[in-house]
Design an enzyme around this catalytic site. Structure first.
Site, PDB file in Angstrom:
ATOM      1  N   ASP A   1     -10.915  43.012  -1.664  1.00  0.00           N
ATOM      2  CA  ASP A   1      -9.491  43.290  -1.850  1.00  0.00           C
ATOM      3  C   ASP A   1      -8.901  42.224  -2.759  1.00  0.00           C
ATOM      4  O   ASP A   1      -9.496  41.158  -2.951  1.00  0.00           O
ATOM      5  CB  ASP A   1      -8.747  43.229  -0.500  1.00  0.00           C
ATOM      6  CG  ASP A   1      -9.087  44.418   0.388  1.00  0.00           C
ATOM      7  OD1 ASP A   1      -9.391  45.472  -0.177  1.00  0.00           O
ATOM      8  OD2 ASP A   1      -9.055  44.278   1.613  1.00  0.00           O
TER       9      ASP A   1
ATOM     10  N   ASP B   1      -8.767  45.061   5.436  1.00  0.00           N
ATOM     11  CA  ASP B   1      -7.803  44.524   6.395  1.00  0.00           C
ATOM     12  C   ASP B   1      -7.056  45.614   7.149  1.00  0.00           C
ATOM     13  O   ASP B   1      -6.539  45.398   8.227  1.00  0.00           O
ATOM     14  CB  ASP B   1      -6.806  43.570   5.714  1.00  0.00           C
ATOM     15  CG  ASP B   1      -6.147  44.203   4.488  1.00  0.00           C
ATOM     16  OD1 ASP B   1      -6.204  45.443   4.350  1.00  0.00           O
ATOM     17  OD2 ASP B   1      -5.585  43.460   3.662  1.00  0.00           O
TER      18      ASP B   1
END
Length: 1050
Positions: free
Chosen positions: A469, A770
């Protein structure tokens, strides 16, 4: 990569056909191995000295099956309670309900409801009982709590006494003596103990007291030493796992206590707590819904049903262990710990243990193969010694005369044969993997990486690709509003002065709309801390917006009180927007929307102009807005748009409108790149690990950050999720190797990319995540990395490693330690196999030729401890060096024991066997030994030389390619401690424990010669390392530069 690994394998060498056997029977997947594969390797393990110790860290498949049946039974009961309850209630009249009377203890504590009654209301999903108690407000009153201010901290001990603790029943930890008992279960040690006891009895009968007991007592003392050292090592290892397990269970939730919002551990929750839930959270206890928006609960972990349940005032019951799939809300805790269904289920989850790792399985295979060879040698040695003994008796015409000394002699032969099995079966190989992994996991925990599954640490060393990410991993996640475009003007936000200047040119109406868009359309909150200051609770992006609103002089609470929120559509990674519908003080409704710029802009048909008036969003204005968005994005700013829509009446359907909005502002949020990320990315690229950024952000923002991090190169490709999704399988095959950035991606895109990389290209993929929607990609990848700060509980549960500081540098550190584990185990295997070969052959050949074994049972037990427990401690716990990240990762299916290792093993074995063979058969003449004790001195010298050869070879094994084996040696205190203690105890054995160990003190000249012969093994190692074993260009095995020649090789 695979080709080079095959070249580097020893499979071409006809040595035992080991690699073929390992691949056939001892090969499992690192993640989600099949039951068939797990059972197959267990059935292939045939020679085990100590089953309890050897299989301590492998899954108990029978217990696991039992636990699964138990779990399914509990789930079935819960399913019945949930789905059959409505029909069942029609047949239950009030007269059949269980009546609960208030106990004196509960009444004196000031509470108006029994714990069991609270349990029955939620577990039975009984709305009638809930209404009888006055709904959630009535339950709150009876549990003595305010729904606004929550529990008072001073009441917590009393609540825990009456309603219980939020803890689950766990197995008591194993104490030290249990590990001693496990170590004593070794079959060979039990046989040796029996031999020792018989030896003491026969010895005393023939040689008298105390001389007759020395041999047997020496074996017993050696066994005691082996057992204690093994037990201490195993116990220390268990303490490390216990610490890791404790860390894994740390989950924090947001609660309101003493009128303040705060974070507490789930284990500190009490009945009456007001818990705040948001997407990805685990419901920490049983409870009742108070308020919330679009709260969807995934109950599959409890009931097995995949369909989410909508929680609201009509369906208010929330069960512990379920997950928040969407929305947000508040709940009142009614039951905790073992009073919840989840508590009962948790008992079953720990049963059966964790899956073993591929290296553990592989080394069980190596131990089995070597063990079979060792057993054959042990039997042959015993037979040769026994036959020689009988032949000698026959030649001396003593075949009919048998004495107790003859029995003692045969018993000694049997003890030597059993001890050869002790040395030959490398039981420590699979256990060394666990030791190394435990050590690495403990170190990684200190370095902010929590390894949830043993195999992940091992697999991470083979990672060839990291899909990461952007936000919070490559960047700091400390966001601030840097620029804003409003009323067709762009302003830079540098503090109060720039905000005041902006306010002076904005009309009151525009300011009001902007503040409403910020404060009403948010999933975060501004709360008063204990110090009276404003604290913002929420995601970094939301926090940046709220901080900006406060800087503009806005009042969060006032805005919330003026307008009532009617409906909320929370942000998630699929929608990429958040919408809210509110009532206005003047009447009517207003919808607000914020999110990804490209999405929000397409929903707008008007824009607030320079005069603060909504005007049509013409093509020219649209072009200007898109230019501003791209300008912000190219400056590495995260772009968001805020919009609103006025409505006369509320909605007919469930969803908020998706068109007809008025664009208020384009906001650019700054999120700087983390320090050290660029260097970490460079380290990855140098070590053959490709880094790919997968983000939901604008492509220009993603490209700008990727270039700053060193991820996006000139020949690399940046692609958007929708474009990637539209490609065919053949097109993806051409594109994927070039993809370095994927922007505006959905979680499904990340999952597709990971799947293609693994299946199409054979990559070992690590992926970060996440959010709740990242769970499939985390589950599919070889190594799932969840973020500890920004990550949801759902993401963490599906991950193999939790990066507690959300830092990309930590991910690289996990890869470094993973490689260290792999290389350390290879070093240990090389060292142990060398000792195995030398000890087996020298004892066997000597038995065949001279009729006696040069190494006694006590001496072999000491050698076994050096090469097993102490060897594993020394070599399997070495910290990683920088050179590890200068070589490509080990590919899938690569041979574990390489040609390089076989070269070193065979070379050292030949040297040691040559030296020990010459000493055994011509040692007295060469050393000029005379006198009655010449044989005892020679045997002691052979034993001492053999041990010192292993000590120096242990140093050789630190590096399988480079000549300088001393690099970093003095930084590893464990290695140094093992070396010093081994040498010190060897001196004690030779000089002071001769009575028990069958040794005699040596002169300083013989000590010096032993050390010299041992040291020569290091010279031999240098010569061996010049022998080429790989085809084509030579590469360093453990991460240093490729071997050259001459001085460069040092």
């Amino acid at each position: 990569m695979e080709l080079s690994e095959k070249k580097n394998s020893f499979s071409a060498l006809p040595i035992f056909g080991m690699e073929k056997i390992l691949k056939e029977n001892f090969d499992i997947q690192s993640k989600h191995p099949s039951q068939e594969a797990l059972r197959k390797w267990r059935s292939a393990v045939s020679i085990v000295k100590n089953r309890r110790r050897r299989f301590r860290h492998t899954a108990d498949l029978e217990k696991r099956d039992e636990a699964e049946k138990k779990k399914l039974g509990i789930q079935e009961k819960i399913r019945v309670a949930i789905y059959v309850q409505k029909a069942a209630l029609q047949f239950i009249n009030a007269g059949n309900r269980v009546e609960y009377s208030l106990s004196d203890e509960t009444s004196k504590a000031g509470y108006g409801i029994e714990p069991d009654e609270l349990v029955s209301i939620v577990r039975g999903r009984d709305p009638k009982s809930l209404q009888q108690h006055g709904g959630v407000d009535g339950i709150a009153r009876k549990t003595g709590v305010s729904l606004d201010s929550g529990v008072n901290s001073s009441d917590i001990p009393l609540r825990q006494k009456i309603y219980g603790f939020n803890r689950y029943v766990e197995k008591p930890p194993r104490n030290f003596w249990m590990f001693v008992w496990d170590s004593l279960q070794d079959l060979t040690l039990i046989i040796l103990m029996v031999c020792a006891v018989v030896s003491v009895g026969v010895g005393i009968a023939t040689e008298g007291w105390p001389k007759g007991m020395y041999d047997g007592l020496g074996i017993i003392l050696s066994i005691f030493l082996v057992v204690m050292v093994t037990a201490i090592s195993d116990y220390k290892q268990s303490l490390q796992f216990r610490d890791l397990d404790r860390e894994k269970k740390k989950i924090f939730v947001q609660v309101t206590r003493n009128g303040c919002r705060q974070k507490v551990s789930i284990y500190d929750l009490v009945v009456g707590d007001i818990v705040h839930l948001s997407i990805g959270d685990q419901v920490p206890a049983d409870g009742i819904f108070i308020s919330g928006y679009s709260l969807e609960i995934d109950e599959s972990s409890l009931s097995g049903e995949s369909e989410p349940v909508h929680a609201n005032t009509e369906k208010p019951f929330l069960l512990s262990g379920t997950k928040v799939q969407d929305g947000s809300g508040k709940m009142l805790v009614t039951s905790v710990g073992m009073r919840t269904e989840w508590g009962r289920l948790m008992e079953t989850l720990s049963e059966g243990g964790e899956d073993e790792t591929p290296l553990q399985v592989k080394l069980n295979g190596v131990a089995t193969i070597i063990g079979k060879i060792g057993l054959a040698f042990a039997i042959l040695t015993f037979l040769v010694l026994t036959v020689r003994f009988i032949v000698e008796k026959a030649l001396n015409n003593e075949l009919t005369k048998w004495s107790s000394s003859d029995a003692l002699e045969l018993l000694d032969y049997f003890a030597i044969a059993v001890t050869i099995i002790v040395v030959a079966v490398p039981e420590g190989l699979p256990l060394a993997v666990t030791l190394s992994l435990a050590f690495a996991m403990k170190k990684l925990m200190n370095d902010k990486a929590l390894v949830r599954h043993l195999s992940a640490c091992e697999t991470m060393g083979s990672a060839s690709c990291i899909c990461t990410d952007k936000t919070g991993t490559l960047t700091t996640n400390h966001m601030v509003v840097d620029k804003i475009s409003i009323c067709e003007e762009t302003k830079v936000i540098l503090g109060n002065d720039s905000v005041d200047a902006m306010k002076s040119v904005l009309s009151k109406g525009v300011q009001e709309i902007l503040l409403q868009a910020i404060f009403l359309n948010t999933g975060s909150e501004v709360v008063k801390g204990k110090d009276g200051k404003n604290n913002i609770l929420g995601t970094p992006t939301e926090s940046a917006l709220l901080e900006f609103g406060l800087l503009m002089g806005g009042d969060f609470d006032a805005q919330r009180q003026e307008s009532k929120i009617v409906k909320v559509e929370p942000f998630n990674s699929v929608r990429k927007k958040m919408s809210v519908l509110v009532t206005l003080p003047t009447g009517g409704f207003r919808g607000f929307c914020k999110g990804a710029s490209e999405i929000i802009v397409t929903m707008c048909d008007k824009i607030v102009d320079k005069n603060g008036e909504p005007v049509p969003l013409s093509e020219e204005r649209m072009k200007n807005v898109m230019d501003i968005i791209n300008e912000f994005a190219c400056e590495a700013l995260r772009t968001l748009c805020l919009a609103f829509k006025d409505m006369e009446k509320t909605l007919n359907g469930d969803s908020l409108p998706t068109d007809g909005y008025t664009l208020v502002a384009v906001i650019g949020i700054k999120d700087p790149v983390r320090p050290g990320v660029r260097e970490a990315v460079e380290t990855c690229l140098a070590s053959g690990i490709t880094v790919r950024m997968v983000t939901g952000d604008n492509i220009n923002t993603a490209k700008a950050i990727a270039k700053e991090c060193g991820i996006l190169t000139d020949d690399g490709l940046a692609i958007e999720g929708p474009e990637f999704r539209s490609k065919s399988s053949e097109e993806m095959k051409k594109l994927i190797p070039r993809i370095q950035v994927m922007a505006r991606s959905l979680p499904l895109d990340k999952h597709t990319l990971v799947t293609k990389l693994r299946n199409m290209f054979g990559e070992v993929v690590a992926v970060t995540g996440d959010g709740t929607n990242d769970a499939p990609a985390l589950h599919e990848s070889d190594i799932g990395l969840a973020m500890g700060i920004a990550g949801t509980e759902v993401a963490k549960e599906n991950a193999d490693v939790i990066i507690m500081d959300d830092n990309f540098t930590t991910i690289v550190n996990v890869a470094r330690w993973g490689r260290a584990v792999y290389i350390n185990i290879q070093k240990f295997v090389q060292f142990q196999l060398t000792v195995n070969i030398v000890a087996l052959i020298i004892n066997f050949v000597s038995a065949c030729i001279s009729g006696s074994a040069p190494l006694t049972a006590v001496q072999l037990l000491w050698v076994n401890m050096i090469m097993d427990t102490l060897g594993a401690l020394a070599l399997a716990t070495e910290p990683p060096n920088d050179g590890l990240m200068k070589r490509p990762p080990v590919g899938r299916g690569a041979s574990f024991i390489t040609r390089t290792m076989w070269r070193n093993i065979i070379g050292q074995s030949i040297y040691q066997l040559a030296v020990l063979g010459v000493l055994e058969f011509d040692g007295k003449r060469l050393l000029r030994l005379t006198g009655s004790d010449a044989t005892a001195v020679l045997n002691t010298f052979i034993f001492n030389t053999f041990v010192l050869c292993q000590v120096f070879n242990e140093i050789n094994s630190r590096d399988m390619e480079r000549i300088n084996v001393f690099r970093g040696m003095f930084d590893s205190w464990v290695f140094m401690a093992v070396m010093i203690s081994t040498v010190a105890f060897q001196i004690i054995i030779i000089e002071f424990l001769g009575t028990f160990a069958s040794t005699v003190p040596l002169s300083w000249q013989l000590w010096l010669l032993s050390i010299l012969i041992g040291f020569l093994s290091m010279i031999v190692a240098v010569i061996i390392k010049f022998i080429p074993v790989e085809l084509g260009k030579r590469k360093s095995h453990d991460g240093y530069e490729a071997l050259s020649s001459g001085p460069e090789q040092a």
